[in-house]
Design a protein around this motif. Structure first.
Motif, PDB file in Angstrom:
ATOM      1  N   ALA A 175       0.812  -1.210   0.000  1.00 35.23           N
ATOM      2  CA  ALA A 175       0.000   0.000   0.000  1.00 35.23           C
ATOM      3  C   ALA A 175       0.848   1.263   0.000  1.00 35.23           C
ATOM      4  O   ALA A 175       1.986   1.278   0.471  1.00 35.23           O
ATOM      5  CB  ALA A 175      -0.933   0.001   1.217  1.00 35.23           C
ATOM      6  N   VAL A 176       0.250   2.336  -0.532  1.00 27.43           N
ATOM      7  CA  VAL A 176       0.816   3.683  -0.424  1.00 27.43           C
ATOM      8  C   VAL A 176      -0.015   4.424   0.621  1.00 27.43           C
ATOM      9  O   VAL A 176      -1.217   4.622   0.436  1.00 27.43           O
ATOM     10  CB  VAL A 176       0.755   4.433  -1.774  1.00 27.43           C
ATOM     11  N   LEU A 177       0.616   4.818   1.724  1.00 32.06           N
ATOM     12  CA  LEU A 177      -0.082   5.451   2.835  1.00 32.06           C
ATOM     13  C   LEU A 177       0.385   6.890   2.975  1.00 32.06           C
ATOM     14  O   LEU A 177       1.588   7.142   3.111  1.00 32.06           O
ATOM     15  CB  LEU A 177       0.161   4.662   4.127  1.00 32.06           C
ATOM     16  N   LEU A 178      -0.557   7.829   2.940  1.00 27.35           N
ATOM     17  CA  LEU A 178      -0.247   9.256   2.901  1.00 27.35           C
ATOM     18  C   LEU A 178      -0.872   9.978   4.090  1.00 27.35           C
ATOM     19  O   LEU A 178      -1.911   9.565   4.616  1.00 27.35           O
ATOM     20  CB  LEU A 178      -0.784   9.876   1.607  1.00 27.35           C
ATOM     21  N   SER A 179      -0.241  11.091   4.503  1.00 29.54           N
ATOM     22  CA  SER A 179      -0.821  11.944   5.540  1.00 29.54           C
ATOM     23  C   SER A 179      -1.951  12.786   4.944  1.00 29.54           C
ATOM     24  O   SER A 179      -1.956  13.089   3.749  1.00 29.54           O
ATOM     25  CB  SER A 179       0.247  12.873   6.123  1.00 29.54           C
ATOM     26  N   SER A 180      -2.907  13.157   5.780  1.00 32.69           N
ATOM     27  CA  SER A 180      -4.040  13.974   5.322  1.00 32.69           C
ATOM     28  C   SER A 180      -3.561  15.342   4.857  1.00 32.69           C
ATOM     29  O   SER A 180      -2.850  16.038   5.587  1.00 32.69           O
ATOM     30  CB  SER A 180      -5.051  14.148   6.461  1.00 32.69           C
ATOM     31  N   ASN A 181      -3.954  15.726   3.652  1.00 34.05           N
ATOM     32  CA  ASN A 181      -3.551  17.002   3.049  1.00 34.05           C
ATOM     33  C   ASN A 181      -4.807  17.872   2.908  1.00 34.05           C
ATOM     34  O   ASN A 181      -5.365  18.023   1.826  1.00 34.05           O
ATOM     35  CB  ASN A 181      -2.910  16.744   1.683  1.00 34.05           C
ATOM     36  N   TYR A 182      -5.285  18.433   4.030  1.00 34.40           N
ATOM     37  CA  TYR A 182      -6.580  19.095   4.036  1.00 34.40           C
ATOM     38  C   TYR A 182      -6.604  20.367   3.189  1.00 34.40           C
ATOM     39  O   TYR A 182      -7.654  20.756   2.678  1.00 34.40           O
ATOM     40  CB  TYR A 182      -7.007  19.396   5.472  1.00 34.40           C
ATOM     41  N   ALA A 183      -5.464  21.027   3.044  1.00 32.89           N
ATOM     42  CA  ALA A 183      -5.438  22.207   2.180  1.00 32.89           C
ATOM     43  C   ALA A 183      -5.780  21.817   0.742  1.00 32.89           C
ATOM     44  O   ALA A 183      -6.550  22.498   0.060  1.00 32.89           O
ATOM     45  CB  ALA A 183      -4.065  22.871   2.243  1.00 32.89           C
ATOM     46  N   LEU A 184      -5.208  20.717   0.275  1.00 31.80           N
ATOM     47  CA  LEU A 184      -5.485  20.232  -1.078  1.00 31.80           C
ATOM     48  C   LEU A 184      -6.931  19.765  -1.210  1.00 31.80           C
ATOM     49  O   LEU A 184      -7.634  20.132  -2.162  1.00 31.80           O
ATOM     50  CB  LEU A 184      -4.540  19.082  -1.425  1.00 31.80           C
ATOM     51  N   TYR A 185      -7.415  18.988  -0.228  1.00 29.42           N
ATOM     52  CA  TYR A 185      -8.763  18.438  -0.322  1.00 29.42           C
ATOM     53  C   TYR A 185      -9.817  19.556  -0.308  1.00 29.42           C
ATOM     54  O   TYR A 185     -10.797  19.512  -1.051  1.00 29.42           O
ATOM     55  CB  TYR A 185      -9.031  17.475   0.832  1.00 29.42           C
ATOM     56  N   GLY A 186      -9.599  20.551   0.538  1.00 28.19           N
ATOM     57  CA  GLY A 186     -10.557  21.654   0.605  1.00 28.19           C
ATOM     58  C   GLY A 186     -10.634  22.428  -0.693  1.00 28.19           C
ATOM     59  O   GLY A 186     -11.722  22.810  -1.142  1.00 28.19           O
ATOM     60  N   ASP A 187      -9.481  22.670  -1.320  1.00 25.23           N
ATOM     61  CA  ASP A 187      -9.486  23.427  -2.568  1.00 25.23           C
ATOM     62  C   ASP A 187     -10.089  22.606  -3.709  1.00 25.23           C
ATOM     63  O   ASP A 187     -10.820  23.146  -4.547  1.00 25.23           O
ATOM     64  CB  ASP A 187      -8.062  23.853  -2.931  1.00 25.23           C
ATOM     65  N   MET A 188      -9.823  21.314  -3.751  1.00 28.87           N
ATOM     66  CA  MET A 188     -10.415  20.477  -4.789  1.00 28.87           C
ATOM     67  C   MET A 188     -11.930  20.401  -4.616  1.00 28.87           C
ATOM     68  O   MET A 188     -12.684  20.379  -5.595  1.00 28.87           O
ATOM     69  CB  MET A 188      -9.795  19.079  -4.760  1.00 28.87           C
ATOM     70  N   SER A 189     -12.402  20.387  -3.369  1.00 28.59           N
ATOM     71  CA  SER A 189     -13.840  20.406  -3.108  1.00 28.59           C
ATOM     72  C   SER A 189     -14.456  21.693  -3.648  1.00 28.59           C
ATOM     73  O   SER A 189     -15.535  21.681  -4.272  1.00 28.59           O
ATOM     74  CB  SER A 189     -14.102  20.278  -1.609  1.00 28.59           C
ATOM     75  N   ARG A 190     -13.774  22.803  -3.430  1.00 27.48           N
ATOM     76  CA  ARG A 190     -14.267  24.093  -3.948  1.00 27.48           C
ATOM     77  C   ARG A 190     -14.372  24.051  -5.468  1.00 27.48           C
ATOM     78  O   ARG A 190     -15.355  24.551  -6.052  1.00 27.48           O
ATOM     79  CB  ARG A 190     -13.318  25.206  -3.501  1.00 27.48           C
ATOM     80  N   ARG A 191     -13.403  23.467  -6.127  1.00 29.96           N
ATOM     81  CA  ARG A 191     -13.409  23.406  -7.593  1.00 29.96           C
ATOM     82  C   ARG A 191     -14.554  22.529  -8.117  1.00 29.96           C
ATOM     83  O   ARG A 191     -15.206  22.858  -9.115  1.00 29.96           O
ATOM     84  CB  ARG A 191     -12.061  22.881  -8.096  1.00 29.96           C
ATOM     85  N   VAL A 192     -14.789  21.409  -7.448  1.00 29.29           N
ATOM     86  CA  VAL A 192     -15.887  20.541  -7.860  1.00 29.29           C
ATOM     87  C   VAL A 192     -17.220  21.274  -7.734  1.00 29.29           C
ATOM     88  O   VAL A 192     -18.064  21.245  -8.648  1.00 29.29           O
ATOM     89  CB  VAL A 192     -15.905  19.251  -7.013  1.00 29.29           C
ATOM     90  N   ASN A 193     -17.422  21.986  -6.622  1.00 27.87           N
ATOM     91  CA  ASN A 193     -18.690  22.687  -6.415  1.00 27.87           C
ATOM     92  C   ASN A 193     -18.860  23.866  -7.372  1.00 27.87           C
ATOM     93  O   ASN A 193     -19.991  24.224  -7.721  1.00 27.87           O
ATOM     94  CB  ASN A 193     -18.806  23.145  -4.956  1.00 27.87           C
ATOM     95  N   ALA A 194     -17.764  24.464  -7.810  1.00 28.08           N
ATOM     96  CA  ALA A 194     -17.856  25.529  -8.812  1.00 28.08           C
ATOM     97  C   ALA A 194     -18.399  24.971 -10.129  1.00 28.08           C
ATOM     98  O   ALA A 194     -19.182  25.638 -10.823  1.00 28.08           O
ATOM     99  CB  ALA A 194     -16.486  26.166  -9.026  1.00 28.08           C
ATOM    100  N   ILE A 195     -18.024  23.744 -10.463  1.00 24.23           N
ATOM    101  CA  ILE A 195     -18.540  23.117 -11.685  1.00 24.23           C
ATOM    102  C   ILE A 195     -20.014  22.756 -11.512  1.00 24.23           C
ATOM    103  O   ILE A 195     -20.830  22.946 -12.422  1.00 24.23           O
ATOM    104  CB  ILE A 195     -17.712  21.870 -12.032  1.00 24.23           C
ATOM    105  N   LEU A 196     -20.381  22.256 -10.335  1.00 22.25           N
ATOM    106  CA  LEU A 196     -21.789  21.925 -10.095  1.00 22.25           C
ATOM    107  C   LEU A 196     -22.673  23.162 -10.251  1.00 22.25           C
ATOM    108  O   LEU A 196     -23.790  23.075 -10.752  1.00 22.25           O
ATOM    109  CB  LEU A 196     -21.965  21.336  -8.692  1.00 22.25           C
ATOM    110  N   ALA A 197     -22.154  24.314  -9.830  1.00 18.53           N
ATOM    111  CA  ALA A 197     -22.920  25.561  -9.937  1.00 18.53           C
ATOM    112  C   ALA A 197     -23.163  25.951 -11.388  1.00 18.53           C
ATOM    113  O   ALA A 197     -24.089  26.716 -11.681  1.00 18.53           O
ATOM    114  CB  ALA A 197     -22.193  26.680  -9.201  1.00 18.53           C
ATOM    115  N   GLU A 198     -22.351  25.447 -12.316  1.00 18.73           N
ATOM    116  CA  GLU A 198     -22.573  25.713 -13.735  1.00 18.73           C
ATOM    117  C   GLU A 198     -23.737  24.884 -14.280  1.00 18.73           C
ATOM    118  O   GLU A 198     -24.326  25.234 -15.306  1.00 18.73           O
ATOM    119  CB  GLU A 198     -21.300  25.401 -14.523  1.00 18.73           C
ATOM    120  N   PHE A 199     -24.066  23.790 -13.601  1.00 17.47           N
ATOM    121  CA  PHE A 199     -25.149  22.916 -14.057  1.00 17.47           C
ATOM    122  C   PHE A 199     -26.477  23.226 -13.392  1.00 17.47           C
ATOM    123  O   PHE A 199     -27.531  22.843 -13.895  1.00 17.47           O
ATOM    124  CB  PHE A 199     -24.771  21.445 -13.808  1.00 17.47           C
TER     125      PHE A 199
END
Length: 424
Positions: free
Chosen positions: A65-89
């Motif tokens: 397995a590849v085990l990584l530490s939580s990268n909340y800065a990255l996850y939060g920004d990617m969540s924002r980007r996904v929701n920006a696309i949803l707002a277009e629909f």
């Protein structure tokens, strides 16, 4: 109709966007105390359970397995980007969590909805790299069930539609344990079982009035939602909490007073921010410290202290002063502490609280000054990034900081961590 858009293994998917070589490999994301909080399908197939401690994983799995530490800065920004696309629909997007959002589709052509959701799904994947599943239904609870089917049954190709009276709806609800229904807790499920209700379909067919008398109005609304009648808003399942806890296990054990103080200062500030976010005031503060109970060869100590406030407050400096006094009373030398935390207790609505003759008086000018100051702090941290304004500066090597030895880069939020591409 309502669509629930839910990212597949969101934390893992975020990591794979910037590390394509992780596709097809078992990947896990670790919490601060070294437990699995996100798993790729490949890691699940190896039998690794959610919450499994890293040190208890078999050596064979740890090698694969590849085990990584939580990268909340990255996850939060990617969540924002996904929701920006949803707002277009759709103009009607309700964010439910970092990886889930409800998308309102009222007024859209019913015959085209599944194809429309497929286009939404493909656009999110194309523009962000994040795979999502879409559950389409007339209510939020049924949309949750549909999303589950969309992600688990390949024939749906990522989009499942459930109608209120459809045969597919009945079949899925008849197979779904009642404790898997959104909003039904395990203890509620045990009580429902005593009434002969074991599946989501049996709950749907139950008498709503009987359910309300035996449980609550929220569970009654869930019955109506399972029947296809909209009855729940997001706030019904996310009511303001009566207490707020912020705590964290340390990256390493520590007995230093200053490190405990820094950790509790961080926890207290975060709890106060959450308190203001839900429009509440706290009447008391609880602080706790504890050593690691599993290290039986070390001296053990665990204690907590509840401090009542002179008046209900959401003011960070005032709450932190109470936290400091509690720590001074709790701290004992000679121990290595593993965890500490702050809990805000006896919360009241900021706008509707009743004044008490026992409260210490506060002038209107003082109250307004505190409100304006905290509003500015919250706005700066919201717009400029978390911890832009902090109450005290922690050391970089503080014991309470996240374990980040497996942390990936924050590709989308730090200039100095942008992805680098080399041409040959």
């Amino acid at each position: 109709m309502i669509a629930l858009v839910d990212a597949n293994s969101f934390y893992v998917s975020c990591e794979r966007v910037f590390a394509p070589h992780l596709e097809g490999r078992p990947v896990g994301v670790l919490s601060n105390n070294g437990c699995i909080v996100a798993r790729s399908p490949e890691l699940k197939a190896l039998g690794v359970a959610m919450g499994a401690p890293l040190h208890l994983l078999p050596p064979g799995i740890r090698r694969q397995a590849v085990l990584l530490s939580s990268n909340y800065a990255l996850y939060g920004d990617m969540s924002r980007r996904v929701n920006a696309i949803l707002a277009e629909f759709s103009p009607d997007v309700e964010v439910y969590s970092i990886d889930e959002s409800f998308v309102g589709l009222d007024g859209f052509d019913p015959a085209d909805m599944e194809a429309y959701c497929q286009r939404l799904r493909e656009t999110v994947r194309r523009d962000t790299g994040i795979p999502v599943g879409v559950g389409l239904a007339p209510t939020r609870v049924l949309a949750k069930v549909a999303n589950r089917a969309a992600k688990q049954i390949p024939a749906y190709e990522g989009v499942c539609r459930l109608d209120a009276e459809g045969a597919v709806t009945r079949a899925l609800l008849a197979q779904l344990p009642v404790t898997e229904v959104w909003g039904v807790a395990r203890r509620t499920g045990e009580r429902l079982a005593l009434m002969g209700i074991h599946t989501a379909w049996q709950l749907r067919e139950a008498d709503p009035k009987r359910i309300r008398r035996a449980f609550s109005v929220v569970l009654e609304r869930i019955v109506w939602e399972l029947r296809g009648c909209p009855a729940i808003e997001l706030e019904d399942l996310g009511e303001s909490r009566q207490r707020l806890m912020v705590s964290r296990s340390f990256g390493r054990l520590t007995g230093e007073y200053d490190e405990l103080a820094a950790a509790l200062r961080q926890h207290g500030a975060r709890a106060a921010e959450k308190l203001r976010g839900q429009g509440s005031l706290a009447r008391a503060v609880m602080v706790f410290l504890r050593t690691n109970p599993f290290l039986t060869h070390e001296p053990q100590y665990s204690s907590r202290l509840v401090v009542p406030l002179a008046r209900p407050s959401d003011d960070t400096p005032k709450l932190l002063r109470v936290v400091r006094r509690a720590l001074a009373a709790l701290y004992r030398e000679g121990y290595r502490y593993q965890k500490c935390g702050v809990m805000l207790l006896d919360l009241v609505d900021r706008e509707r609280r009743q004044l008490s003759l026992l409260e210490v008086a506060q002038s209107e000018a003082q109250r307004q000054r505190s409100t304006r100051l905290m509003a500015v702090v919250d706005r700066l941290n919201r717009e400029m990034g978390r911890d832009t304004v902090r109450f005290g500066l922690p050391r970089d090597d503080s014991a309470w900081r996240l374990r980040c030895e497996r942390l990936s880069s924050r590709y989308t939020t730090r200039w100095n961590e942008l992805m680098r591409v080399k041409a040959r």
